[in-house]
Scaffold this motif. Structure first.
Motif, short mmCIF file in Angstrom:
data_model
loop_
_atom_site.label_atom_id
_atom_site.label_comp_id
_atom_site.label_asym_id
_atom_site.label_seq_id
_atom_site.Cartn_x
_atom_site.Cartn_y
_atom_site.Cartn_z
N SER A 154 0.85 -1.19 0.00
CA SER A 154 0.00 0.00 0.00
C SER A 154 0.88 1.25 0.00
O SER A 154 1.99 1.24 0.55
N GLU A 155 0.38 2.31 -0.60
CA GLU A 155 1.14 3.55 -0.72
C GLU A 155 0.31 4.73 -0.21
O GLU A 155 -0.86 4.88 -0.58
N SER B 19 0.71 8.97 0.32
CA SER B 19 1.57 10.14 0.07
C SER B 19 0.77 11.42 0.24
O SER B 19 -0.43 11.47 -0.07
N ASN C 267 -2.42 -3.25 -1.08
CA ASN C 267 -2.51 -2.64 -2.41
C ASN C 267 -3.47 -1.44 -2.45
O ASN C 267 -4.19 -1.22 -3.42
N SER D 63 -3.99 2.65 -2.48
CA SER D 63 -3.29 3.88 -2.86
C SER D 63 -4.06 5.07 -2.30
O SER D 63 -5.24 5.26 -2.62
N ASP E 184 -3.62 9.25 -1.90
CA ASP E 184 -2.81 10.39 -2.32
C ASP E 184 -3.58 11.68 -2.09
O ASP E 184 -4.74 11.81 -2.50
N VAL F 104 -8.48 2.85 -4.25
CA VAL F 104 -7.73 4.01 -4.74
C VAL F 104 -8.45 5.27 -4.26
O VAL F 104 -9.62 5.49 -4.58
N LYS G 264 -7.97 9.45 -3.94
CA LYS G 264 -7.16 10.59 -4.38
C LYS G 264 -7.89 11.88 -4.10
O LYS G 264 -9.03 12.06 -4.53
#
Length: 734
Positions: A358-359, A361, A374, A376, A378, A393, A395
């Motif tokens: 997993s990311e 930022s 996994n 994301s 952002d 996901v 964002k």
């Protein structure tokens, strides 16, 4: 009268007299503040239907705690917190906090259930007769680290000379975008007319119609020295005399602090009350007015502009997080999988777990969140106790407490999920959607009306839905109908209602969203922007550059230098966002163009600041050796070469870049001083600066003092090689 110990005596009688300091101490009134814990607005709906705005977490800390912490540090001794919507929640928060226990700092709550605006609040406080002198007026969504001493001193000195000087407003520099006509906080462009000598406020207007400012001719005749600004930000921090409260008590049509009270005083010739400004420069102050300013202020806190109100300093009784490499903050007990990636300028709250691959930022994640594999995330804000299953996901979105996001969900930019919403598996929540367990009010309230729903637990109890309907005077569905509708609106197994966007309010959605304004919208506004026209009742007021020299601020070279340094900082902030949010080249060029237009600069003025931003960012990437730093520079120049070259159409701009690099090596970034030759060669190899630019720069340095030739000598080998290559080329042509 009791004599002061050690005091002076008068005459032969030896009677002790009290010193002026002692008299002042006895008559001194503690510095007081009124904190409005109600925004009297609806911009944070649907979230504020369930919790007051001042308790919303800002980088994992309730907003009101920042405001109280600043007031205490600034020397305020008594704070009266006015509560209206969700008053019980605010009082319970203060009861369980440290604020009632602080020495030399008292917090008193004043509760009302029927105040419709700030005017009603201040009238009620006036009736309570608790304010005994000058006081600070602030809202509980204001973040600041400014000292109050200087502004208070100015205010009190003016009061001694003129009793009509009843208020001092705090302002700061904030150039609006000429494209959106809004500040970086998402607030409308603000026009102020200020007397440059006395700092008296003469005119105040938000978002003037068609860019037209109408100033009464008598104001102009009475104040021959006047500067019309559209580059100031109202910090909503006011130092007030007691007359401010009595003015509200005498004028029941005053509700809004700016649109009614401020403009009313400016237009009133009878009372003669005056308002003045105090501009701050090195300090920070901002009010969170909408989701965009929430995003902006959050980033400012993480990037430490608000110090000491930063995540790694233990304040408000909250446990501090640990500052790690590249601006990453981590709370205690965080469980990160070995393959999880946490990017720069990210905060992860205590007790949160993050699964494999997993990311995260440029985001804030709250306490006790469960983030699967996994995933994301952002540019987003994930509050407390949120569950995000595998493969999601997210964002540029905002997710409130207790939300469950099933596997495979995509949250598009601008999405807001209110408390305890459940998003069904593989569902795509459309951009700018607002999802809540509450139905959308049928009647859209104005931004001055109360948010009547009150749920002291802070989250919606489904069983209390009918009670909510009574409070809002709206018709809502039965529980079974709500569940069915919720499931169909946010996917299979989801629970939540997607609020519709009213006609004509689409622009407000992206203007005030946590998501960046889409490039296509920016371009439309950019091409259709009209020139500003400033008018008064009898005709035109010329722009500042055409007014008499004594009617505008000083145009000295020092002022111009300061202005350009401000521009340079703004370019760096723009470049920083571009890197972190992975903006496209064209979008960055559009944003930089907007900046330079607001500073009245040419495109050629952008090359140096943009190059400076690239080189400064390379230093933040981390490096263990000089060669690694050069690699950082090389990678950034490769990625942003198109943007940089856009502002370097001629040899002059190329020389400017070399000179900017030379300045950095000698002053602001001495890490580069031993790498000047290598990076200059790199600029040449990447066709950013040409042979002619390097040789012309070297030629200009030949007559300089020896102390200014340090870097020239370092580059001698490259210069000699270029000269020889040039001579050989000339011979071949002959």
């Amino acid at each position: 009268m009791v004599a002061k110990k050690g005091g002076a005596t008068r005459g032969g009688g030896g009677a002790a007299t009290m010193s002026e300091d002692s008299v002042e101490e006895l008559t001194r009134v503690p510095l007081q503040a009124i904190l409005l814990a109600d925004s009297f607005a609806t911009k944070f709906r649907p979230i504020t239907l369930e919790r007051p705005k001042v308790l919303l977490p800002l980088v994992n800390v309730p907003m009101i705690d920042y405001t109280l912490s600043w007031l205490e540090s600034a020397g305020v001794e008594e704070v009266f917190v006015f509560c209206c919507a969700h008053a019980k929640q605010v009082i319970e928060h203060l009861d369980s906090s440290q604020w009632f226990k602080q020495p030399n700092f008292t917090v008193t709550t004043i509760e009302s259930n029927n105040s419709a605006g700030a005017g009603d609040a201040l009238r009620l406080i006036y009736e309570q007769n608790v304010i005994r002198g000058d006081f600070v007026l602030v809202s509980g969504d204001t973040i600041s680290n400014m000292p109050l001493s200087e502004a208070l001193k100015e205010h009190r000195e003016r009061r001694k000379k003129d009793n009509n000087a009843i208020m001092t407003m705090v302002v700061r520099q904030s150039k609006p975008s000429p494209v959106t006509r809004q500040s970086r906080l998402g607030t409308d462009e603000l026009f102020m007319a200020i007397d440059p000598e006395t700092k008296q406020l003469l005119y105040y207007e938000e978002r003037a119609d068609n860019g037209t400012v109408s100033i009464d001719k008598t104001v102009i005749s009475d104040h021959p020295s006047m500067y019309i600004h559209n580059d100031k930000q109202d910090c909503y921090i006011d130092i007030c005399a007691p007359e401010v409260l009595s003015t509200f008590a005498d004028n029941f049509d005053y509700q809004h602090l700016r649109r009614h009270f401020l403009k009313g005083l400016l237009d009133d010739d009878i009372m003669g009350y005056k308002i003045f400004t105090h501009e701050i420069h090195a300090s920070y102050a901002a009010r969170i007015d909408n989701f965009r300013s929430y995003d902006t202020v959050s980033k400012d806190i993480i990037q430490r502009w608000t110090y000491p109100l930063v995540p790694d300093v233990q304040l408000f009784g909250n446990t501090a997080t640990k500052l790690e490499r590249r601006g990453m903050y981590r709370g205690s007990g965080v469980g990160l999988s070995r393959s999880a990636q946490i990017g720069p300028f990210t905060v992860v709250g205590s007790g949160t777990t993050v699964g494999t691959h997993s990311e995260i930022s440029n985001s804030v994640v709250g306490k006790s969140c469960k983030i699967g594999e996994n995933v994301s995330i952002d540019g987003s804000y994930i509050w407390h106790d949120v569950t995000i299953e595998d493969g999601c996901v997210i964002k540029n979105a905002l997710v409130c407490d207790g939300v469950i996001i099933k596997s495979g969900v995509i949250l598009e930019p601008g999405v807001v999920l209110s408390y305890k919403v459940v998003v069904g598996q593989n569902f795509v929540v459309p951009a700018y959607s607002k999802v809540s367990l509450y139905q959308q009010p049928i009647k859209q309230d104005s931004d001055e009306e109360l948010e009547y729903a009150d749920n002291s637990s802070g989250t919606m109890d489904i069983s209390s839905l009918s009670s909510l309907s009574d409070k809002l005077n709206e018709t809502t569905s039965r529980l079974s109908e709500l569940q069915l509708q919720s499931a169909s609106e946010v996917g299979n197994g989801g629970v939540g209602l997607i609020w519709s966007t009213s006609e004509g309010s689409h622009e407000e959605e992206w203007r005030h969203s946590v998501a960046p304004i889409p490039a296509d919208k920016l371009e439309i506004l950019y091409t259709s922007n009209d020139e500003l026209e400033v008018l008064h009742q009898d005709g035109n007021v010329p722009p500042p550059e055409e007014m008499e020299r004594d009617s505008v601020a000083s145009d000295s070279s020092e002022d111009i230098k300061d202005e350009f340094q401000t521009f340079e900082k703004e370019v760096f902030a723009t470049f920083e966002r571009a890197v972190l949010e992975n903006h496209k080249d064209d979008n960055v060029i559009l944003e930089v163009n907007s900046l330079r237009l607001s500073f009245n600069l040419d495109a050629s003025d952008c090359a140096g600041p943009l190059f400076y931003s690239i080189m400064k960012w390379a230093l933040t990437m981390g490096h263990s050796s000089p060669s690694e730093l050069v690699k950082n520079v090389a990678s950034l120049l490769t990625k942003w070469q198109k943007v940089l070259k856009y502002y370097m159409p001629s040899i002059d701009e190329e020389i400017e870049v070399i000179m900017k690099f030379e300045e950095m090596c000698m002053e602001s970034a001495k890490e580069y001083s031993q790498l000047f030759l290598q990076i200059l060669h790199l600029l040449y190899d990447k066709d950013i600066v040409q042979e002619e630019a390097i040789l012309n720069w070297a030629s200009e340095k030949e007559n300089a003092d020896e102390s200014d030739k340090v870097l020239l000598k370092q580059a001698e080998s490259l210069i000699q090689w270029l000269k020889e290559a040039s001579e050989e080329e000339d011979e071949d042509e002959d």
